[in-house]
Motif scaffolding. Sequence first.
Motif, PDB file in Angstrom:
ATOM      1  N   SER A  51      60.175  11.203  22.008  1.00 35.85           N
ATOM      2  CA  SER A  51      58.818  10.886  21.575  1.00 35.85           C
ATOM      3  C   SER A  51      57.967  10.393  22.749  1.00 35.85           C
ATOM      4  O   SER A  51      56.739  10.423  22.682  1.00 35.85           O
ATOM      5  CB  SER A  51      58.840   9.828  20.475  1.00 35.85           C
ATOM      6  OG  SER A  51      59.408   8.616  20.946  1.00 35.85           O
ATOM      7  N   VAL A  71      55.611  13.070  23.912  1.00 34.37           N
ATOM      8  CA  VAL A  71      54.565  13.546  23.009  1.00 34.37           C
ATOM      9  C   VAL A  71      53.242  12.907  23.401  1.00 34.37           C
ATOM     10  O   VAL A  71      53.136  11.686  23.543  1.00 34.37           O
ATOM     11  CB  VAL A  71      54.909  13.217  21.551  1.00 34.37           C
ATOM     12  CG1 VAL A  71      53.780  13.624  20.619  1.00 34.37           C
ATOM     13  CG2 VAL A  71      56.210  13.906  21.152  1.00 34.37           C
ATOM     14  N   ALA A  72      52.223  13.744  23.589  1.00 29.79           N
ATOM     15  CA  ALA A  72      50.904  13.237  23.967  1.00 29.79           C
ATOM     16  C   ALA A  72      49.840  14.229  23.535  1.00 29.79           C
ATOM     17  O   ALA A  72      50.115  15.430  23.381  1.00 29.79           O
ATOM     18  CB  ALA A  72      50.818  12.997  25.479  1.00 29.79           C
ATOM     19  N   ALA A  73      48.620  13.732  23.319  1.00 27.51           N
ATOM     20  CA  ALA A  73      47.507  14.600  22.950  1.00 27.51           C
ATOM     21  C   ALA A  73      47.041  15.384  24.171  1.00 27.51           C
ATOM     22  O   ALA A  73      47.114  14.889  25.298  1.00 27.51           O
ATOM     23  CB  ALA A  73      46.364  13.765  22.388  1.00 27.51           C
ATOM     24  N   PRO A  74      46.558  16.607  23.982  1.00 26.82           N
ATOM     25  CA  PRO A  74      46.050  17.405  25.122  1.00 26.82           C
ATOM     26  C   PRO A  74      44.891  16.696  25.820  1.00 26.82           C
ATOM     27  O   PRO A  74      44.050  16.069  25.178  1.00 26.82           O
ATOM     28  CB  PRO A  74      45.596  18.707  24.462  1.00 26.82           C
ATOM     29  CG  PRO A  74      46.318  18.763  23.157  1.00 26.82           C
ATOM     30  CD  PRO A  74      46.490  17.345  22.712  1.00 26.82           C
ATOM     31  N   GLN A  75      44.879  16.799  27.131  1.00 28.51           N
ATOM     32  CA  GLN A  75      43.832  16.184  27.947  1.00 28.51           C
ATOM     33  C   GLN A  75      43.169  17.266  28.799  1.00 28.51           C
ATOM     34  O   GLN A  75      43.806  18.263  29.157  1.00 28.51           O
ATOM     35  CB  GLN A  75      44.423  15.103  28.855  1.00 28.51           C
ATOM     36  CG  GLN A  75      45.075  13.948  28.114  1.00 28.51           C
ATOM     37  CD  GLN A  75      44.074  13.125  27.328  1.00 28.51           C
ATOM     38  OE1 GLN A  75      42.924  12.957  27.750  1.00 28.51           O
ATOM     39  NE2 GLN A  75      44.494  12.606  26.175  1.00 28.51           N
ATOM     40  N   THR A 113      52.487  22.483  27.783  1.00 30.78           N
ATOM     41  CA  THR A 113      53.447  21.888  26.864  1.00 30.78           C
ATOM     42  C   THR A 113      54.795  22.560  27.075  1.00 30.78           C
ATOM     43  O   THR A 113      54.911  23.537  27.836  1.00 30.78           O
ATOM     44  CB  THR A 113      52.994  22.065  25.409  1.00 30.78           C
ATOM     45  OG1 THR A 113      52.981  23.475  25.100  1.00 30.78           O
ATOM     46  CG2 THR A 113      51.609  21.469  25.183  1.00 30.78           C
ATOM     47  N   THR A 116      55.007  22.367  20.881  1.00 30.42           N
ATOM     48  CA  THR A 116      53.634  22.291  21.378  1.00 30.42           C
ATOM     49  C   THR A 116      53.146  20.851  21.502  1.00 30.42           C
ATOM     50  O   THR A 116      52.104  20.604  22.118  1.00 30.42           O
ATOM     51  CB  THR A 116      52.680  23.046  20.436  1.00 30.42           C
ATOM     52  OG1 THR A 116      52.700  22.435  19.138  1.00 30.42           O
ATOM     53  CG2 THR A 116      53.090  24.500  20.323  1.00 30.42           C
ATOM     54  N   GLN A 117      53.883  19.908  20.930  1.00 34.81           N
ATOM     55  CA  GLN A 117      53.492  18.504  21.021  1.00 34.81           C
ATOM     56  C   GLN A 117      54.079  17.802  22.239  1.00 34.81           C
ATOM     57  O   GLN A 117      53.671  16.689  22.566  1.00 34.81           O
ATOM     58  CB  GLN A 117      53.910  17.755  19.750  1.00 34.81           C
ATOM     59  CG  GLN A 117      53.203  18.216  18.488  1.00 34.81           C
ATOM     60  CD  GLN A 117      53.761  17.521  17.270  1.00 34.81           C
ATOM     61  OE1 GLN A 117      54.787  17.897  16.719  1.00 34.81           O
ATOM     62  NE2 GLN A 117      53.101  16.456  16.849  1.00 34.81           N
ATOM     63  N   LYS A 142      54.179  17.320  25.839  1.00 33.13           N
ATOM     64  CA  LYS A 142      53.302  17.614  26.970  1.00 33.13           C
ATOM     65  C   LYS A 142      54.041  17.414  28.285  1.00 33.13           C
ATOM     66  O   LYS A 142      54.743  16.422  28.477  1.00 33.13           O
ATOM     67  CB  LYS A 142      52.068  16.709  26.924  1.00 33.13           C
ATOM     68  CG  LYS A 142      51.069  16.994  28.033  1.00 33.13           C
ATOM     69  CD  LYS A 142      49.969  15.958  28.073  1.00 33.13           C
ATOM     70  CE  LYS A 142      49.055  16.178  29.278  1.00 33.13           C
ATOM     71  NZ  LYS A 142      48.090  15.082  29.447  1.00 33.13           N
TER      72      LYS A 142
END
Length: 378
Positions: A68, A71-75, A200, A244-245, A247
């Motif tokens: 985990s 796991v990070a949001a796209p930047q 990713t 895809t989650q 990164k």
Amino acid sequence: MRIRFTACAIAAAAALSGCAIAPGMRVDTPHQDSAPGQQGVAVTEITPELVSRIGSDAPPIEASDDASALVAAPQPYRIGAADVLSVIVWDHPELVVPNLTYDVGATSGALPVSVGLASQSVPGFAVGHDGTIQFPYVHRLRVAGLTETEAQTLLIGQLKPFIRDPQISLRVVGFRSKKVYVNGEVHAPGLKPITDVPMTLAQALHVADGALSTGDLSRVTVTRKGKRYRIDVPHLSEHGLDATQIKLVDGDEVRVPPATDYSVFMMGEVQKAGPLPFHSDGRLTLAQALGEAAANPATSNPAQVFLVRPASGKEAMQVFHLNAQTPLTLAIAQQFPLQPNDIVYVDAAGVVRWNRVISQLTGSASAAYAVERAALGN
């Protein structure tokens, strides 16, 4: 006569030894252990209760460290040293210097894969190692760490004293500052540039043209700053994640190991002895292993199936016993997961052991008789 007496003594000692010299290996059943302390390892019966307990206590397979953390949001992409920027000031073509060209594309791994262009020379401004570009009127402009929009806004502000209402287009045309390394069982291993398309785990495998049929996607590793994460790609959804989650960042290494790196070993009365690889999803049960190795129906004893799990880290060696004579026990074995380096041993039937002992004894007696006849003939 002395030779005959010696041969008879050897045969009698062998017969009285309880078949101790039977050829091949054997594993004593729990009832044959004279004392637990002698063997040093207790034999555990495989039961529904044991299978249930193992299933609830087993750690998740997807990570040796906490996946985990990846796991990070796209930047948005941030400009770095060695990137090549295309800067166009509308109505001022003199500010584009044609002789400042740089090789980008397939050879350097600089263009996005989606562009589909071969290596080529494009005009632009290369970001120096100090994070700046040289541009007319503003001299050196620090752009490293900025997004395209932020760099465009900064340049507009710097040009306003010289150009009335400057209209500027700024794009990264050569992505050369950030890379990940994909190796192992993939079609196209090597350095893969991080572009404006977020990198990713799924994207990294995609730009490497996917995994080979010999790869094990259940044990993909991502190494970041010396810390290794093991990821079970086919079963990520069981833990509320997908590839895809996850990164990736500059310097990450992705490895798809060969499936042969993770095997169990089949021994004893089986037709296919030797290493047995895990399935493509990284799983293998005891029943599946027994089925694929094909126990020898003429010589095996299905009541005496043993699983030896070697010591690993703080875990001591374990030995499990399965009586595979009934459909119920085979159903239990189907729910018993194996681990890499497990050893599955199928013991021989009692009559087979007896025949092997007799064959060895009669062979020894025949040899002794031949020696005696030769001695008498001399």
